[in-house]
Design an enzyme around this catalytic site. Structure first.
Site, PDB file in Angstrom:
ATOM      1  CG  ASN A 176      -0.188  -0.047   2.515  1.00 47.72           C
ATOM      2  OD1 ASN A 176       0.546   0.887   2.820  1.00 47.72           O
ATOM      3  ND2 ASN A 176      -0.328  -1.120   3.275  1.00 47.72           N
ATOM      4  CG  ASP A 232      -6.900  -4.673   5.671  1.00 44.74           C
ATOM      5  OD1 ASP A 232      -6.623  -4.592   6.877  1.00 44.74           O
ATOM      6  OD2 ASP A 232      -7.286  -3.700   4.982  1.00 44.74           O
ATOM      7  CG  ASP A 262      -6.675  -5.754  13.685  1.00 43.76           C
ATOM      8  OD1 ASP A 262      -5.820  -5.159  14.368  1.00 43.76           O
ATOM      9  OD2 ASP A 262      -7.611  -5.176  13.101  1.00 43.76           O
ATOM     10  CB  ILE A 263      -0.692  -6.324  14.755  1.00 46.78           C
ATOM     11  CG1 ILE A 263      -0.263  -7.168  13.553  1.00 46.78           C
ATOM     12  CG2 ILE A 263       0.385  -6.316  15.828  1.00 46.78           C
ATOM     13  CD1 ILE A 263       0.862  -6.561  12.723  1.00 46.78           C
ATOM     14  CG  LEU A 264      -4.972  -1.680  17.254  1.00 48.27           C
ATOM     15  CD1 LEU A 264      -4.019  -1.070  18.273  1.00 48.27           C
ATOM     16  CD2 LEU A 264      -5.560  -0.563  16.380  1.00 48.27           C
ATOM     17  CE  LYS A 269      -8.710  -2.130  13.808  1.00 49.09           C
ATOM     18  NZ  LYS A 269      -7.661  -2.639  12.941  1.00 49.09           N
TER      19      LYS A 269
HETATM   20  O1  C5P Z   1      -8.690  -1.684  10.486  1.00 54.53           O
HETATM   21  P1  C5P Z   1      -7.701  -0.646  10.066  1.00 54.53           P
HETATM   22  O2  C5P Z   1      -6.630  -1.189   9.160  1.00 54.53           O
HETATM   23  O3  C5P Z   1      -8.294   0.626   9.594  1.00 54.53           O
HETATM   24  O4  C5P Z   1      -6.971  -0.265  11.448  1.00 54.53           O
HETATM   25  C1  C5P Z   1      -5.896   0.583  11.503  1.00 54.53           C
HETATM   26  C2  C5P Z   1      -5.155   0.378  12.797  1.00 54.53           C
HETATM   27  O5  C5P Z   1      -5.001  -0.991  13.085  1.00 54.53           O
HETATM   28  C3  C5P Z   1      -3.730   0.908  12.700  1.00 54.53           C
HETATM   29  O6  C5P Z   1      -3.322   1.316  13.994  1.00 54.53           O
HETATM   30  C4  C5P Z   1      -2.964  -0.295  12.228  1.00 54.53           C
HETATM   31  O7  C5P Z   1      -1.589  -0.196  12.556  1.00 54.53           O
HETATM   32  C5  C5P Z   1      -3.663  -1.415  12.953  1.00 54.53           C
HETATM   33  N1  C5P Z   1      -3.693  -2.685  12.220  1.00 54.53           N
HETATM   34  C6  C5P Z   1      -2.957  -3.755  12.697  1.00 54.53           C
HETATM   35  N2  C5P Z   1      -3.006  -4.964  12.035  1.00 54.53           N
HETATM   36  C7  C5P Z   1      -3.770  -5.106  10.944  1.00 54.53           C
HETATM   37  C8  C5P Z   1      -4.520  -4.026  10.437  1.00 54.53           C
HETATM   38  C9  C5P Z   1      -4.445  -2.827  11.105  1.00 54.53           C
HETATM   39  O8  C5P Z   1      -2.250  -3.612  13.705  1.00 54.53           O
HETATM   40  N3  C5P Z   1      -3.804  -6.272  10.326  1.00 54.53           N
END
Ligand code: C5P
Length: 405
Positions: free
Chosen positions: A213, A281, A310-312, A346
């Site tokens: 991206n 994603d 989703d790491i967050l 989240k």
């Molecule tokens: O869901 P979205 O991508 O909009 O969320 C953005 C937030 O989630 C950012 O802080 C990003 O670093 C984190 N994120 C993550 N792992 C993912 C997708 C997003 O940590 N796979």
């Protein structure tokens, strides 16, 4: 408001210098005292008399104005200001500042001070795009100089592009943001460990191709830098970004989302985490081990995707969850609503939401306009540089962690 603030305004020599007159008026309207300094080139574009009349101050013009100790010396002149604003800032001034030159009053003042400097560039688009100017800007940013603009549009020279002096109201906003974001020194992150993720991730299709991206990593780098400057020990987990990691952090380089997740979890425990990375994603379920061949007439391959972790969200649910977890949200519409929902979904504490639509201009640009979403609501911040956003965020982190063990 700028009540009681003292701004040293250095006016560089450029066709946009006339806009400095309006700038002086607007800054004074907001309560600031504006002490003007004209370079000799600026005097070709505006007269000292009109500048002095609008500022209601003496105009400083050359180094030798100040040799009489009965007057204010150049050291005192620059240090007594709350902010030094260079507007319009020329390519020549940028080059001299980046090189540490001091051959006239303006550059001597800039070198003799540790006061925050805000630079509003204005120059021809080719000059702005020139590798030398880009190099100088990177150097000045690394030195802590803030930038506002330049804007894109038609230029006095008949060309079109990036290089126009920012509109006066935007410069005034940046002045307010810069003064607001000037570290108070009250809260510090000394002794704290903060994990930062930054940049994009690359998800392989085969050994030579990947999904990615447009994240440049600039905001993450600014966050890492501001946290380190505020005294934190920073583990900086970065994907393949355009921007080099900041100094003073422990850099962990990763490529994919899975590698980023492993690196974040391995860095625990931490007092806080700021997830500024633009994690892909999806990843290709089974990347090819050899380069996929293009065979005439066979059409394009179908790619089978699976969702990345989703790491967050995982960190927010983790047994060793840091006490403060901050996510970023890049949105193109109904930014606050989406980001507020994202915070709940989240399970993180704060979300820094920004508008990445074409009009928002955050992606790849140097400025950002964000809203901080916390448990108590949405706080819109004025448009400012990514560095200023990061400094403000670092201050908020320090305040939030103050008093916690
Ligand atoms: O869901 P979205 O991508 O909009 O969320 C953005 C937030 O989630 C950012 O802080 C990003 O670093 C984190 N994120 C993550 N792992 C993912 C997708 C997003 O940590 N796979």
């Amino acid at each position: 408001m700028l009540e009681g603030k003292r701004i040293l305004l250095i006016i560089g020599g450029g066709i946009a210098a006339f806009k400095a007159l309006d700038l002086i008026r607007r800054l004074r309207d907001r309560g600031a005292r504006v002490v003007p300094v004209l370079t000799s080139a600026a005097e070709e574009f505006v007269t000292p008399l009109s500048v002095s009349a609008l500022a209601a101050e003496a105009v400083y013009r050359d180094l030798f104005d100040l040799t009489n100790e009965a007057e204010m010396g150049h050291i005192e002149l620059s240090r007594s200001a709350d902010l030094i604003l260079v507007a319009p800032g020329t390519a020549n001034l940028m080059a001299k500042m980046a090189g540490g030159h001091a051959d006239d009053l303006a550059t001597t003042l800039l070198l003799a001070t540790d006061t925050q400097v805000l630079f509003a560039p204005a120059m021809n688009v080719r000059m702005w795009d020139h590798p030398a100017t880009r190099r100088n800007r990177a150097q000045l940013e690394a030195d802590g100089i803030l930038f506002v603009g330049p804007d894109e549009g038609p230029m006095a020279c008949g060309e079109f592009g990036e290089g126009r002096l920012s509109e006066v109201p935007r410069i005034v906003e940046a002045v307010e943001a810069a003064l607001d974001a000037t570290p108070s020194g009250a809260a510090s992150l000394k002794g704290r460990h903060v994990i930062v993720t930054s940049g994009p991730t690359h998800e392989p299709i085969d050994p030579v191709r990947y999904i990615a991206n447009r994240s440049s990593g600039a905001q993450g780098v600014a966050v890492g830098k501001a946290l380190a400057e505020a005294g934190a020990r920073v583990t900086f987990v970065t994907g393949p970004a355009d921007v080099a990691p900041p100094p003073g952090v422990e850099v962990v380089r990763v490529r994919t989302a899975l590698e980023m997740e492993a690196a974040v979890m391995a860095a625990l425990p931490a007092d806080a985490a700021v997830m500024a990375a633009a994690v892909a994603d999806w990843r290709v379920r089974a990347p090819a081990t050899g380069k996929m061949k293009k065979t005439a007439g066979q059409g394009a391959p179908a790619l089978d995707f699976v969702e990345n972790p989703d790491i967050l969200a995982r960190l927010s649910q983790h047994a060793e969850r840091p006490p403060l977890v901050v996510g970023f949200a890049a949105e193109t519409e109904t930014v606050v609503e989406h980001a507020t929902a994202k915070r709940t979904r989240k399970g993180c504490d704060w979300i820094v939401a920004n508008d990445v639509s074409e009009a928002g201009g955050a992606m790849g640009g140097s400025d950002n306009e964000v809203t901080l979403i916390t448990g108590s609501g949405a706080e819109p911040w004025p448009r400012m540089s990514k560095d200023a956003v990061a400094r403000r965020l670092a201050e908020r982190l320090a305040e939030a962690l103050e008093g916690t063990s």
